[in-house]
Design a protein around this motif. Structure first.
Motif, mmCIF file in Angstrom:
data_model
loop_
_atom_site.group_PDB
_atom_site.id
_atom_site.type_symbol
_atom_site.label_atom_id
_atom_site.label_comp_id
_atom_site.label_asym_id
_atom_site.label_seq_id
_atom_site.Cartn_x
_atom_site.Cartn_y
_atom_site.Cartn_z
ATOM 1 N N LEU A 181 0.845 -1.196 0.000
ATOM 2 C CA LEU A 181 0.000 0.000 0.000
ATOM 3 C C LEU A 181 0.875 1.238 0.000
ATOM 4 O O LEU A 181 1.884 1.297 0.705
ATOM 5 N N ASP A 182 0.483 2.227 -0.803
ATOM 6 C CA ASP A 182 1.238 3.481 -0.805
ATOM 7 C C ASP A 182 0.388 4.571 -1.436
ATOM 8 O O ASP A 182 -0.672 4.301 -2.020
ATOM 9 N N ARG A 254 -0.791 -5.948 -5.721
ATOM 10 C CA ARG A 254 -0.470 -7.340 -5.406
ATOM 11 C C ARG A 254 1.036 -7.533 -5.314
ATOM 12 O O ARG A 254 1.791 -7.036 -6.160
ATOM 13 N N ILE A 255 1.475 -8.263 -4.291
ATOM 14 C CA ILE A 255 2.878 -8.634 -4.165
ATOM 15 C C ILE A 255 2.946 -10.128 -3.869
ATOM 16 O O ILE A 255 1.983 -10.711 -3.358
ATOM 17 N N PRO A 256 4.061 -10.781 -4.170
ATOM 18 C CA PRO A 256 4.156 -12.227 -3.913
ATOM 19 C C PRO A 256 4.165 -12.534 -2.418
ATOM 20 O O PRO A 256 4.601 -11.723 -1.596
ATOM 21 N N ASP A 257 3.684 -13.698 -2.066
ATOM 22 C CA ASP A 257 3.779 -14.165 -0.682
ATOM 23 C C ASP A 257 5.229 -14.479 -0.343
ATOM 24 O O ASP A 257 6.033 -14.842 -1.222
ATOM 25 N N ARG A 499 9.429 -6.486 -0.419
ATOM 26 C CA ARG A 499 8.311 -6.634 -1.349
ATOM 27 C C ARG A 499 7.535 -5.325 -1.516
ATOM 28 O O ARG A 499 6.813 -5.153 -2.505
ATOM 29 N N ARG A 500 7.673 -4.437 -0.553
ATOM 30 C CA ARG A 500 6.952 -3.168 -0.632
ATOM 31 C C ARG A 500 7.347 -2.360 -1.858
ATOM 32 O O ARG A 500 6.562 -1.530 -2.354
ATOM 33 N N ALA A 505 7.196 0.535 -7.788
ATOM 34 C CA ALA A 505 7.393 0.198 -9.200
ATOM 35 C C ALA A 505 6.107 0.404 -9.989
ATOM 36 O O ALA A 505 6.138 0.861 -11.140
ATOM 37 N N ALA A 506 4.960 0.082 -9.387
ATOM 38 C CA ALA A 506 3.683 0.280 -10.075
ATOM 39 C C ALA A 506 3.445 1.755 -10.366
ATOM 40 O O ALA A 506 2.990 2.118 -11.464
ATOM 41 N N PHE A 507 3.767 2.623 -9.406
ATOM 42 C CA PHE A 507 3.641 4.059 -9.648
ATOM 43 C C PHE A 507 4.606 4.507 -10.742
ATOM 44 O O PHE A 507 4.265 5.348 -11.584
ATOM 45 N N GLY A 508 5.810 3.949 -10.719
ATOM 46 C CA GLY A 508 6.780 4.303 -11.746
ATOM 47 C C GLY A 508 6.310 3.915 -13.142
ATOM 48 O O GLY A 508 6.487 4.672 -14.099
ATOM 49 N N LEU A 509 5.693 2.739 -13.258
ATOM 50 C CA LEU A 509 5.174 2.314 -14.557
ATOM 51 C C LEU A 509 4.028 3.210 -15.009
ATOM 52 O O LEU A 509 3.906 3.531 -16.193
ATOM 53 N N LEU A 510 3.178 3.608 -14.066
ATOM 54 C CA LEU A 510 2.073 4.496 -14.415
ATOM 55 C C LEU A 510 2.576 5.830 -14.960
ATOM 56 O O LEU A 510 1.981 6.400 -15.879
ATOM 57 N N LYS A 511 3.679 6.324 -14.397
ATOM 58 C CA LYS A 511 4.149 7.659 -14.742
ATOM 59 C C LYS A 511 5.235 7.677 -15.804
ATOM 60 O O LYS A 511 5.653 8.753 -16.238
ATOM 61 N N ALA A 512 5.709 6.507 -16.244
ATOM 62 C CA ALA A 512 6.777 6.450 -17.237
ATOM 63 C C ALA A 512 6.294 7.019 -18.572
ATOM 64 O O ALA A 512 5.198 6.688 -19.033
ATOM 65 N N PRO A 513 7.085 7.877 -19.222
ATOM 66 C CA PRO A 513 6.655 8.480 -20.500
ATOM 67 C C PRO A 513 6.329 7.459 -21.580
ATOM 68 O O PRO A 513 5.470 7.713 -22.430
#
Length: 597
Positions: A181-182, A254-257, A499-500, A505-513
């Protein structure tokens, strides 16, 4: 990915999610009156296509719908229509296109008979839907003036349902139940006023007005900020705090167990965004985060939750206690001022873990090396943690869900030698284990030394508690609010907490040009309803791309999942002469998506 194939994937998401139906019901609150032009389904499909393209504006949505999709898809989607040439002309914003010969009807040769022509969907239809969404679904700001709390909640819940449905349509079944969560800052399209002197000053000198706003409202927006955005701070790439005007994007990813080893891998569990929530910047994170968790828990279990120190420093009864009662195991870090021993009936609590009363005081504060620390500093930290962990008590019962945990003395657990536990000193010497150098006096042994196990029960203060009892409960709760399954600082905790980074990384992918390109200017909407739809569309597009990339990399996806269908081979274009173009409504040559098992 070619436009026709991407359209099939996006259409599958919209249709299977039922989001368009929810949106339709939400904006058409009464069956009376003339139905507004435009289709919510078409709006959502074009929004997802534009988000995947990294430019989510009404103009871009219209261009995709009327220029970049094959003609048969445009007809299916309703972005081109046929209309009579004698009907007084096309609506505003439409363009005539001669895509087929005049229909040969019995009336074709008669004077004044209607001649069929093809026209584009008016761009005003998309603007009209965006204005209707703002008018019908705003739960804050001027558009919500006069609403009751129940009506505001109904609008907010409708937007949440649309967002959840779109994202869930991209999520495959998974073996795990761990999440990160972030929050990330999202710039608003409107400019923010910096102080009261500029309350009536123009704050936006952009070339374009925000989408989804009529002309009368546009004039007002030139003199005002977005009604739902606010000033907040975000961490820059250099670690400093930067001010921004906009929204907070709260995301559950989602993150791995965690596996034995310890280790984790996404080989069978792709990293995808499970749910999002948009709030004005600087909104308190607790309620919105718990709401996200509850929305996800309604459909799937949540066991581990990794979150940074922005969450874990909250008061125990606001954050940690709320997770425990939900059966969620937090994975968290400590702030610099949260180290050191705290006493509880003789036991020494550090990092919310009780230790033997004889634990050396020098082990109370062990700061964790920061980013870029030397290998030597990391090794010193690991050595000190291992030394202190030998004095840590063994947990017999978890604190989840009722806040009552049971612990066993480390000497009785076979970790150290102690004169109060007969036979352990000799065993410790044989196994090269530490021994308690200064155990409590025989006549002053605390509960943890007198009993084989003892309980630590954390409770919120009651209304009839005395002041001293209230203070005692509050101090204990603060000492234990970082309780987690792993021992803070050891290798297993380090691996689990790592794992956090997947949510970052998800935010980075969303904002990547080169991806969804979420930045100021991606969308030109104002107000939480349209901004929520925009960010949801970007997150949905990210999930679709990440899911297909994961399957290409691992081959572990479900082959019956229509979203993982292979893209048909592309054999180039053929120049069509006028006789070839007979009827765009003819049989589609698109490859259909396979049916899900």
């Amino acid at each position: 990915m070619k436009s026709a194939f991407r359209y099939q994937l996006v259409t599958h998401i919209v249709d299977t999610s039922g989001a368009a139906d929810v949106l339709q019901r939400a904006i058409r609150t009464s069956p009376r009156g003339r139905r507004s032009p435009g289709s919510p389904r078409t709006f959502l499909i074009l929004m997802l296509l534009a988000a995947a393209d990294g430019e989510l504006t009404i103009e871009r949505m219209h261009q995709i719908g009327t220029r970049e999709l094959p003609l048969n898809i445009q007809l299916e989607l309703g972005t081109i229509r046929h209309r009579a040439a004698t009907d007084g002309g096309a609506a505003a914003g439409t363009t005539r296109r001669h895509l087929s010969p005049v229909s040969e009807t019995p009336a074709a040769g008669l004077r004044g008979a209607p001649e069929m022509r093809w026209t584009d969907m008016p761009i005003d239809e998309l603007y009209n839907i965006s204005r209707t969404i703002t008018r019908k679904l705003s739960w804050t700001g001027p558009k919500a003036t006069g609403l009751t709390d129940e009506e505001r909640a109904k609008r907010r819940d409708a937007m949440r349902e649309i967002s959840d449905r779109l994202l869930r349509a991209t999520l495959p079944e998974r073996p795990g139940s761990s999440y990160a969560l972030d929050e990330s800052g999202i710039w608003a399209w409107a400019r923010g006023r910096r102080n009261r002197r500029f309350e009536e000053a123009a704050v936006s000198n952009e070339e374009h007005e925000p989408d989804g706003v009529d002309e009368s409202a546009a004039a007002q927006l030139r003199l005002s900020s977005c009604p739902d955005a606010a000033w907040g701070t975000k961490t820059g790439k250099d670690g400093t705090q930067d001010a921004y005007f906009g929204y907070g994007l709260h995301a559950l990813v989602r993150i791995p167990d965690l596996r034995p080893g310890p280790s984790f891998t996404d080989e069978d569990d792709p990293i995808l965004i499970e749910a999002v929530e948009l709030t004005p910047a600087a909104t308190d994170i607790v309620d919105v985060s718990l709401g996200l968790l509850d929305r996800v828990r309604a459909h799937t279990p949540v066991k581990d939750l990794a979150a940074d120190r922005h969450y874990s420093y909250k008061e125990w009864n606001r954050w940690a206690y709320q997770l425990w009662t939900r059966g969620i195991r937090p994975v968290l870090d400590l702030r610099e001022n949260e180290h050191g021993f705290r006493d509880y009936d003789g036991a020494k609590i550090a990092a919310s873990w009780p230790h033997c009363p004889g634990t050396p005081n020098r082990l109370g504060t062990i700061p964790r090396p920061g980013i870029g620390a030397s290998r030597a500093a990391q090794e010193r930290f690991e050595k000190l943690i291992a030394e202190r962990q030998a004095y840590a008590m063994r947990r017999v019962k978890s604190h989840i869900p009722d806040g009552a945990s049971r612990w066993e003395c480390p000497a009785r657990a076979g970790k150290v030698g102690c004169t109060h536990v007969p036979g352990t000193i000799e065993v410790a010497h044989q196994l090269d284990l530490p021994s308690i150098a200064r155990p409590p006096a025989q006549d002053a042994k605390p509960t943890c030394c007198n009993q084989r196990t003892f309980m630590i029960r954390i409770q919120p203060p009651a209304e009839d508690d005395t002041r001293s009892e209230r203070d005692r409960k509050t101090k204990l709760a603060q000492a234990m609010k970082h309780a987690q399954d792993e021992y803070w600082g050891d290798k297993r905790w380090e691996t689990s907490y790592r794992r956090r980074t997947y949510v970052e990384a998800a935010f980075g992918l969303l904002k990547a040009p080169n991806n969804e390109n979420v930045h100021r200017g991606l969308f030109r909407f104002v107000g939480l309803p349209l901004v929520t739809l925009s960010i949801t569309a970007a997150a949905t597009a990210t999930n679709l791309r990440q899911l297909r990339n994961w399957h290409d990399r691992t081959g572990n996806g479900d082959l019956a999942n229509p979203l993982l269908a292979p893209e048909p081979e592309f054999h180039g274009f053929v120049l069509l002469t006028n006789p070839n173009v007979l009827d765009p409504s003819g049989e589609s040559d698109n490859h259909p998506l396979p049916e899900a098992a």
